[in-house]
Design an enzyme around this catalytic site. Structure first.
Site, PDB file in Angstrom:
ATOM      1  N   LYS A  38     -14.814 -24.787  -2.025  1.00 55.13           N
ATOM      2  CA  LYS A  38     -16.099 -24.678  -1.312  1.00 55.13           C
ATOM      3  C   LYS A  38     -17.253 -25.013  -2.263  1.00 55.13           C
ATOM      4  CE  LYS A  38     -16.255 -19.713  -2.292  1.00 55.13           C
ATOM      5  NZ  LYS A  38     -15.957 -18.378  -1.744  1.00 55.13           N
ATOM      6  N   TYR A 274     -45.338 -22.784 -20.338  1.00 50.52           N
ATOM      7  CA  TYR A 274     -46.133 -22.110 -19.300  1.00 50.52           C
ATOM      8  C   TYR A 274     -46.237 -20.621 -19.575  1.00 50.52           C
ATOM      9  CZ  TYR A 274     -45.735 -26.112 -16.065  1.00 50.52           C
ATOM     10  OH  TYR A 274     -45.815 -27.326 -15.464  1.00 50.52           O
TER      11      TYR A 274
HETATM   12  C1  LIG Z   1     -14.940 -17.832  -2.415  1.00 55.42           C
HETATM   13  C2  LIG Z   1     -13.734 -17.214  -1.818  1.00 55.42           C
HETATM   14  C3  LIG Z   1     -12.514 -17.200  -2.506  1.00 55.42           C
HETATM   15  C4  LIG Z   1     -12.367 -17.706  -3.923  1.00 55.42           C
HETATM   16  O1  LIG Z   1     -12.927 -16.820  -4.822  1.00 55.42           O
HETATM   17  P1  LIG Z   1     -12.722 -16.982  -6.412  1.00 55.42           P
HETATM   18  O2  LIG Z   1     -13.147 -15.687  -6.955  1.00 55.42           O
HETATM   19  O3  LIG Z   1     -13.563 -18.120  -6.847  1.00 55.42           O
HETATM   20  O4  LIG Z   1     -11.280 -17.257  -6.627  1.00 55.42           O
HETATM   21  C5  LIG Z   1     -11.408 -16.696  -1.859  1.00 55.42           C
HETATM   22  N1  LIG Z   1     -11.496 -16.209  -0.586  1.00 55.42           N
HETATM   23  C6  LIG Z   1     -12.650 -16.192   0.092  1.00 55.42           C
HETATM   24  C7  LIG Z   1     -12.676 -15.650   1.476  1.00 55.42           C
HETATM   25  C8  LIG Z   1     -13.803 -16.678  -0.497  1.00 55.42           C
HETATM   26  O5  LIG Z   1     -14.959 -16.634   0.172  1.00 55.42           O
END
Ligand SMILES: *Cc1c(COP(=O)(O)O)cnc(C)c1O
Length: 384
Positions: A38, A274
């Site tokens: 993702k 800044y």
């Molecule tokens: C993002 C996510 C994962 C993966 O998580 P990691 O800690 O990066 O392995 C697994 N399951 C769900 C439902 C997620 O949203």
């Protein structure tokens, strides 16, 4: 866009992605990896990462949205793809057109999806999400709020093909509180209760999964089909203050670099950046680096002593990080315009892990990676 190793860019090591995949695959024995790609594989490039892993035998990918699933399909990924979250109804058609598996997390969503599939006379593959303690999406399956009848009802949606039932851990990464481990074990019990009740009702569950990265290592040997692994495939934990219970030989995949644009000698008392938040206490050499928070370098990391590497030496960021530039104290170094700066990665004997940036910015590595901006080009490195 001019895709060149100029200004600021990232380099991603393909061999290390493959290495990490096989390390994880061995660690989880009979459970298979569902690679979570993702958010563009946490900015490592979803199509690239998925293609590499598909080649290594990975047969399931997970993404957060239909856009991400469509991009994988349109770029040739043939393996199963699960959308972990919600899909807007106007995009339902992609699910059957591109054979994408949808998560079903509520009765309302199941009915909307089934009504659509019925009108199209298609079957849509789904995994049912049950909430065993995360409190995000999913049918509540808690001790005092147990919605098994609604879970069973999804099986009566005759245009939904229920393939899997899954859940998600909320504290598999920490043992900070006395009962964190007990909480996770209780999530497993609740998930088992769901599976048991479905078995008694003769409702099949072909694919079971509950572990994320930390869950796979800290709670090993669970009898499920897949573990959904994201961050560990990239060679990092979420936070090095939360180490894995069992060390794994993982290698960070991503290097982040930038170029120096301007070098100047300044006198004691000079203000930098800044807000005049930094004032030199002696004569120093300041180098400006052509990278800023619009590239993903979290502005919260200003004034935290965060360092970068120049010619194998650590230099501290001074002043506020700007949108497109930041300044470092490069006193004593022979540096010039266009010299390379390593924000994350190895230079000589020194290494800066993403954890240093995350700690300075008060966040976790998952967020630090996803903050990397699309204007930062990626270069893939592969040794045969
Ligand atoms: C993002 C996510 C994962 C993966 O998580 P990691 O800690 O990066 O392995 C697994 N399951 C769900 C439902 C997620 O949203």
């Amino acid at each position: 866009m001019l895709q060149s190793k100029k200004r600021t860019w990232v380099e991603i090591d393909e061999n290390k992605i493959v290495h990490n995949y096989h390390v994880m695959d061995k660690h989880i024995h009979d459970t298979k990896i569902m690679a979570v790609v993702k958010a563009d594989a946490y900015h490592h490039g979803d199509v690239k990462v998925a293609s590499l892993l598909e080649n290594e035998g990975c047969d399931f990918f997970a993404v957060s949205s239909v856009d991400e699933a469509v991009r994988l399909r349109q770029n040739g990924i043939k393996a199963n793809i699960l959308i972990l979250g919600f899909t807007p109804s106007e995009h339902f058609h992609y699910l059957h057109e591109l054979d994408i598996v949808q998560c079903v997390f509520s009765t309302e969503f199941a009915q909307t999806l089934n009504t659509y599939a019925t009108t199209q006379n298609v079957k849509i593959r789904v995994h049912i999400k049950v909430d065993t303690g995360m409190g995000r999406i999913g049918f509540p399956c808690l001790d005092d709020n147990y919605h098994i009848d609604e879970v069973k009802a999804v099986y009566t949606c005759d245009h939904l093909e229920v393939e899997g039932v899954f859940s998600h851990f909320s504290v598999a990464d920490t043992f900070d509180r006395d009962d964190d481990e007990a909480y996770t074990f209780h999530q497993i019990e609740l998930y088992e209760r769901v599976l048991q009740d479905l078995a008694v009702a003769n409702l099949p569950v072909k694919i079971k999964h509950i572990q994320n990265s930390y869950g796979a290592i800290n709670y090993p040997n669970l009898p499920y089909d897949y573990a959904r692994i994201g961050i560990l495939l990239l060679g990092n934990t979420s936070d090095d203050a939360q180490p894995l219970k069992v060390p794994c030989d993982l290698e960070p995949v991503l290097t982040w670099k930038a170029q120096i644009s301007c070098v100047k000698q300044v006198k004691a008392g000079t203000y930098i950046g800044y807000g005049r938040n930094y004032q030199a206490t002696s004569d120093i050499q300041v180098a400006t680096v052509a990278c800023g928070y619009a590239d993903g370098l979290n502005r919260n990391a200003s004034h935290k002593g965060l360092q970068v590497l120049v010619k194998g030496k650590r230099c501290t960021i001074i002043g506020n990080i700007c949108m497109d530039q930041f300044m470092i104290d490069a006193t004593g170094l022979d540096v010039h315009c266009e010299d390379e700066v390593t924000i994350v990665g190895i230079d000589g004997d020194e290494v800066i892990k993403i954890d240093e940036l995350s700690r300075a910015a008060n966040t976790i590595n998952n967020e630090s990676f996803t903050l990397l901006a699309s204007r930062v080009p990626r270069f893939y490195i592969k040794k045969d």
